[in-house]
Write a protein that holds these residues in place. Structure first.
Motif, PDB file in Angstrom:
ATOM      1  N   ARG A  93       0.822  -1.211   0.000  1.00  0.00           N
ATOM      2  CA  ARG A  93       0.000   0.000   0.000  1.00  0.00           C
ATOM      3  C   ARG A  93       0.853   1.256   0.000  1.00  0.00           C
ATOM      4  NH1 ARG A  93      -4.531  -0.425   4.569  1.00  0.00           N
ATOM      5  NH2 ARG A  93      -5.164   1.522   3.527  1.00  0.00           N
ATOM      6  N   SER A  94       2.119   1.103   0.391  1.00  0.00           N
ATOM      7  CA  SER A  94       3.035   2.241   0.413  1.00  0.00           C
ATOM      8  C   SER A  94       4.364   1.815  -0.191  1.00  0.00           C
ATOM      9  CB  SER A  94       3.232   2.725   1.846  1.00  0.00           C
ATOM     10  OG  SER A  94       4.176   3.783   1.904  1.00  0.00           O
ATOM     11  N   ARG A  95       4.908   2.652  -1.082  1.00  0.00           N
ATOM     12  CA  ARG A  95       6.214   2.358  -1.689  1.00  0.00           C
ATOM     13  C   ARG A  95       7.307   2.999  -0.843  1.00  0.00           C
ATOM     14  NH1 ARG A  95       9.315   5.139  -6.067  1.00  0.00           N
ATOM     15  NH2 ARG A  95      10.753   3.602  -6.973  1.00  0.00           N
ATOM     16  N   PRO A  96       8.212   2.195  -0.309  1.00  0.00           N
ATOM     17  CA  PRO A  96       9.249   2.760   0.556  1.00  0.00           C
ATOM     18  C   PRO A  96      10.265   3.564  -0.247  1.00  0.00           C
ATOM     19  CG  PRO A  96       9.716   0.467   0.132  1.00  0.00           C
ATOM     20  CD  PRO A  96       8.370   0.742  -0.491  1.00  0.00           C
ATOM     21  N   SER A  97      10.822   4.570   0.379  1.00  0.00           N
ATOM     22  CA  SER A  97      11.903   5.310  -0.258  1.00  0.00           C
ATOM     23  C   SER A  97      13.154   4.438  -0.296  1.00  0.00           C
ATOM     24  CB  SER A  97      12.193   6.593   0.515  1.00  0.00           C
ATOM     25  OG  SER A  97      12.717   6.277   1.804  1.00  0.00           O
ATOM     26  N   GLU A  98      14.101   4.845  -1.102  1.00  0.00           N
ATOM     27  CA  GLU A  98      15.367   4.110  -1.175  1.00  0.00           C
ATOM     28  C   GLU A  98      16.044   4.080   0.193  1.00  0.00           C
ATOM     29  OE1 GLU A  98      19.465   4.076  -3.885  1.00  0.00           O
ATOM     30  OE2 GLU A  98      18.141   5.830  -3.878  1.00  0.00           O
ATOM     31  N   GLU A  99      16.009   5.216   0.875  1.00  0.00           N
ATOM     32  CA  GLU A  99      16.613   5.297   2.204  1.00  0.00           C
ATOM     33  C   GLU A  99      15.921   4.346   3.181  1.00  0.00           C
ATOM     34  OE1 GLU A  99      17.254   8.518   5.858  1.00  0.00           O
ATOM     35  OE2 GLU A  99      16.194   9.106   4.017  1.00  0.00           O
ATOM     36  N   MET A 100      14.591   4.262   3.099  1.00  0.00           N
ATOM     37  CA  MET A 100      13.860   3.383   4.007  1.00  0.00           C
ATOM     38  C   MET A 100      14.195   1.910   3.730  1.00  0.00           C
ATOM     39  SD  MET A 100      11.880   2.796   6.514  1.00  0.00           S
ATOM     40  CE  MET A 100      11.054   4.354   6.916  1.00  0.00           C
ATOM     41  N   VAL A 101      14.299   1.530   2.451  1.00  0.00           N
ATOM     42  CA  VAL A 101      14.663   0.150   2.120  1.00  0.00           C
ATOM     43  C   VAL A 101      15.999  -0.204   2.753  1.00  0.00           C
ATOM     44  CG1 VAL A 101      15.307  -1.425   0.255  1.00  0.00           C
ATOM     45  CG2 VAL A 101      13.347   0.104  -0.029  1.00  0.00           C
ATOM     46  N   LEU A 102      16.977   0.677   2.597  1.00  0.00           N
ATOM     47  CA  LEU A 102      18.308   0.404   3.139  1.00  0.00           C
ATOM     48  C   LEU A 102      18.299   0.404   4.667  1.00  0.00           C
ATOM     49  CD1 LEU A 102      20.442   2.527   0.660  1.00  0.00           C
ATOM     50  CD2 LEU A 102      20.317   0.033   0.788  1.00  0.00           C
ATOM     51  N   ARG A 103      17.493   1.288   5.251  1.00  0.00           N
ATOM     52  CA  ARG A 103      17.435   1.343   6.712  1.00  0.00           C
ATOM     53  C   ARG A 103      16.812   0.070   7.279  1.00  0.00           C
ATOM     54  NH1 ARG A 103      13.769   5.900   8.875  1.00  0.00           N
ATOM     55  NH2 ARG A 103      14.905   7.003   7.223  1.00  0.00           N
ATOM     56  N   LEU A 104      15.725  -0.385   6.667  1.00  0.00           N
ATOM     57  CA  LEU A 104      15.089  -1.615   7.128  1.00  0.00           C
ATOM     58  C   LEU A 104      16.011  -2.813   6.921  1.00  0.00           C
ATOM     59  CD1 LEU A 104      11.439  -1.083   5.804  1.00  0.00           C
ATOM     60  CD2 LEU A 104      12.286  -0.793   8.144  1.00  0.00           C
ATOM     61  N   ALA A 105      16.692  -2.847   5.778  1.00  0.00           N
ATOM     62  CA  ALA A 105      17.620  -3.946   5.506  1.00  0.00           C
ATOM     63  C   ALA A 105      18.743  -3.976   6.535  1.00  0.00           C
ATOM     64  CB  ALA A 105      18.188  -3.814   4.093  1.00  0.00           C
ATOM     65  N   GLU A 106      19.197  -2.805   6.925  1.00  0.00           N
ATOM     66  CA  GLU A 106      20.263  -2.719   7.928  1.00  0.00           C
ATOM     67  C   GLU A 106      19.783  -3.287   9.256  1.00  0.00           C
ATOM     68  OE1 GLU A 106      23.892  -1.842   9.752  1.00  0.00           O
ATOM     69  OE2 GLU A 106      23.376  -1.759   7.613  1.00  0.00           O
ATOM     70  N   HIS A 107      18.595  -2.904   9.689  1.00  0.00           N
ATOM     71  CA  HIS A 107      18.098  -3.359  10.986  1.00  0.00           C
ATOM     72  C   HIS A 107      17.667  -4.823  10.964  1.00  0.00           C
ATOM     73  CE1 HIS A 107      18.327   0.452  13.077  1.00  0.00           C
ATOM     74  NE2 HIS A 107      17.769   1.063  12.039  1.00  0.00           N
ATOM     75  N   LEU A 108      17.436  -5.364   9.772  1.00  0.00           N
ATOM     76  CA  LEU A 108      17.104  -6.785   9.654  1.00  0.00           C
ATOM     77  C   LEU A 108      18.335  -7.632   9.332  1.00  0.00           C
ATOM     78  CD1 LEU A 108      13.733  -6.533   7.682  1.00  0.00           C
ATOM     79  CD2 LEU A 108      14.032  -7.202  10.079  1.00  0.00           C
ATOM     80  N   ASP A 109      19.488  -6.988   9.271  1.00  0.00           N
ATOM     81  CA  ASP A 109      20.751  -7.683   8.999  1.00  0.00           C
ATOM     82  C   ASP A 109      20.662  -8.489   7.707  1.00  0.00           C
ATOM     83  OD1 ASP A 109      23.392  -8.362   9.503  1.00  0.00           O
ATOM     84  OD2 ASP A 109      22.869 -10.153  10.658  1.00  0.00           O
ATOM     85  N   VAL A 110      20.129  -7.851   6.671  1.00  0.00           N
ATOM     86  CA  VAL A 110      20.018  -8.495   5.362  1.00  0.00           C
ATOM     87  C   VAL A 110      21.388  -8.474   4.693  1.00  0.00           C
ATOM     88  CG1 VAL A 110      18.922  -8.350   3.086  1.00  0.00           C
ATOM     89  CG2 VAL A 110      17.614  -7.795   5.145  1.00  0.00           C
ATOM     90  N   PRO A 111      21.841  -9.604   4.126  1.00  0.00           N
ATOM     91  CA  PRO A 111      23.136  -9.626   3.436  1.00  0.00           C
ATOM     92  C   PRO A 111      23.191  -8.600   2.314  1.00  0.00           C
ATOM     93  CG  PRO A 111      22.326 -11.860   3.773  1.00  0.00           C
ATOM     94  CD  PRO A 111      21.204 -10.935   4.154  1.00  0.00           C
ATOM     95  N   VAL A 112      24.394  -8.133   2.012  1.00  0.00           N
ATOM     96  CA  VAL A 112      24.572  -7.068   1.027  1.00  0.00           C
ATOM     97  C   VAL A 112      23.980  -7.461  -0.331  1.00  0.00           C
ATOM     98  CG1 VAL A 112      26.307  -5.778  -0.278  1.00  0.00           C
ATOM     99  CG2 VAL A 112      26.576  -6.080   2.179  1.00  0.00           C
ATOM    100  N   ARG A 113      24.217  -8.692  -0.765  1.00  0.00           N
ATOM    101  CA  ARG A 113      23.675  -9.123  -2.054  1.00  0.00           C
ATOM    102  C   ARG A 113      22.151  -8.997  -2.076  1.00  0.00           C
ATOM    103  NH1 ARG A 113      25.485 -12.296  -6.135  1.00  0.00           N
ATOM    104  NH2 ARG A 113      27.376 -12.852  -4.992  1.00  0.00           N
ATOM    105  N   GLU A 114      21.505  -9.353  -0.979  1.00  0.00           N
ATOM    106  CA  GLU A 114      20.050  -9.314  -0.905  1.00  0.00           C
ATOM    107  C   GLU A 114      19.518  -7.895  -0.767  1.00  0.00           C
ATOM    108  OE1 GLU A 114      18.835 -12.010  -1.744  1.00  0.00           O
ATOM    109  OE2 GLU A 114      20.646 -13.196  -1.441  1.00  0.00           O
ATOM    110  N   ARG A 115      20.361  -6.980  -0.286  1.00  0.00           N
ATOM    111  CA  ARG A 115      19.934  -5.582  -0.232  1.00  0.00           C
ATOM    112  C   ARG A 115      19.767  -5.037  -1.653  1.00  0.00           C
ATOM    113  NH1 ARG A 115      23.160  -3.013   5.053  1.00  0.00           N
ATOM    114  NH2 ARG A 115      22.968  -4.929   6.299  1.00  0.00           N
ATOM    115  N   ASN A 116      20.655  -5.449  -2.547  1.00  0.00           N
ATOM    116  CA  ASN A 116      20.492  -5.069  -3.947  1.00  0.00           C
ATOM    117  C   ASN A 116      19.164  -5.587  -4.497  1.00  0.00           C
ATOM    118  OD1 ASN A 116      22.839  -3.608  -4.290  1.00  0.00           O
ATOM    119  ND2 ASN A 116      24.016  -5.313  -5.126  1.00  0.00           N
TER     120      ASN A 116
END
Length: 278
Positions: free
Chosen positions: A56-79
């Motif tokens: 329902r909401s499209r996250p900003s690029e900054e929000m995607v990276l921030r959430l990925a950081e707090h979820l400890d998503v691997p760098v490849r998966e952040r892409n």
């Protein structure tokens, strides 16, 4: 054998048809974090996190990276998350032999050489050996030539019946440790080659019991970490392994590198290695 080893957490699917929301929800659930907890970590609201996950909401690029950081998503998966959200990948994937990696390669070589006479090596995400010091050659004594054809694979070398396995005194215990390590990596990364490697090495034959079970003179294992106990020229050497990775990597290749060192688990092993080195 099941395509996913038993015990692995479900890994978020790679499909980006539904945008980044389903992928983020998959990572959040895998990390066992509630929407509220993630929102507090990321400075957002549970309502906004819910809207992102449902599309329902499209996250900003900054929000995607921030959430990925707090979820400890691997760098490849952040892409992958960025692509799913409609943004360009943030992290490059530079080949390890690229000239821009010269300083990195030289630094890793100096580092593993500094551990001599103790074995040390550098592996990638598939456990292929990228560099090794002279201490590793001692462990490879007696390994069949066909396993030494590049690219060498650390897991295959260790567990193959024509590799180190026949000389590892606590093979069953050490094998369980390595398979559990791979299991965790499969849960963390979407990697079909790694999954195929797991299935291959898990199928190698293994003795009914460890040789050292009936061998009291080998002495007690250290209580602080599991050792690998391996025969070499009539002696039993005991090693504790340690794995190091790079902090805050900005490249997929670098993020997936690991430096593994084998330190003596008892004074006799250390003394013997230093005598050989001298």
């Amino acid at each position: 054998m099941s395509p996913v080893p038993s015990g692995s957490a479900a890994v978020p699917r790679t499909s980006t048809d539904g945008g980044a929301g389903p992928l983020l929800r998959g990572w959040r659930e895998q990390r066992r974090v509630s929407q509220l907890e993630l929102a507090l970590r990321a400075g957002s609201s549970a309502r906004h996190i819910s809207f992102i996950e449902t599309g329902r909401s499209r996250p900003s690029e900054e929000m995607v990276l921030r959430l990925a950081e707090h979820l400890d998503v691997p760098v490849r998966e952040r892409n992958a998350l960025l692509l799913a959200a409609g943004y360009a990948p943030r992290y490059a994937e530079t080949p390890i032999d690229d000239p821009s990696m010269d300083a990195l390669r030289e630094g890793m070589e100096r580092l593993i050489q500094g551990y001599e006479p103790y074995p040390a090596l550098v592996v990638d995400a598939r456990y292929d050996v990228l560099a090794a010091n002279r201490g590793v050659a001692l462990l490879l004594d007696g390994v069949t030539d066909r396993l030494l054809v590049p690219p060498l694979n650390a897991m295959r070398l260790t567990l193959h019946p024509e590799g180190l396995a026949p000389r590892i005194r606590n093979l069953r215990t050490w094998r369980d440790h390595l398979l559990a390590q791979m299991d965790r990596q499969i849960a963390l990364r979407r990697s079909e080659p790694l999954r195929a490697l797991y299935e291959e090495v898990a199928a190698y034959p293994v003795p009914d019991r460890d040789a050292e079970v009936d061998d009291e003179p080998l002495g007690p294992a250290p209580h602080f970490a599991l050792p690998m106990r391996i025969e070499h020229e009539g002696r039993v050497l005991s090693f504790i392994s340690s794995i190091s990775t790079f902090n805050t990597p900005m490249d997929v290749t670098v993020a997936e590198l690991a430096i593994e060192t084998f330190l003596p688990a008892d004074p006799a092993t250390g003394k013997y290695l230093h005598a050989l080195h001298a």
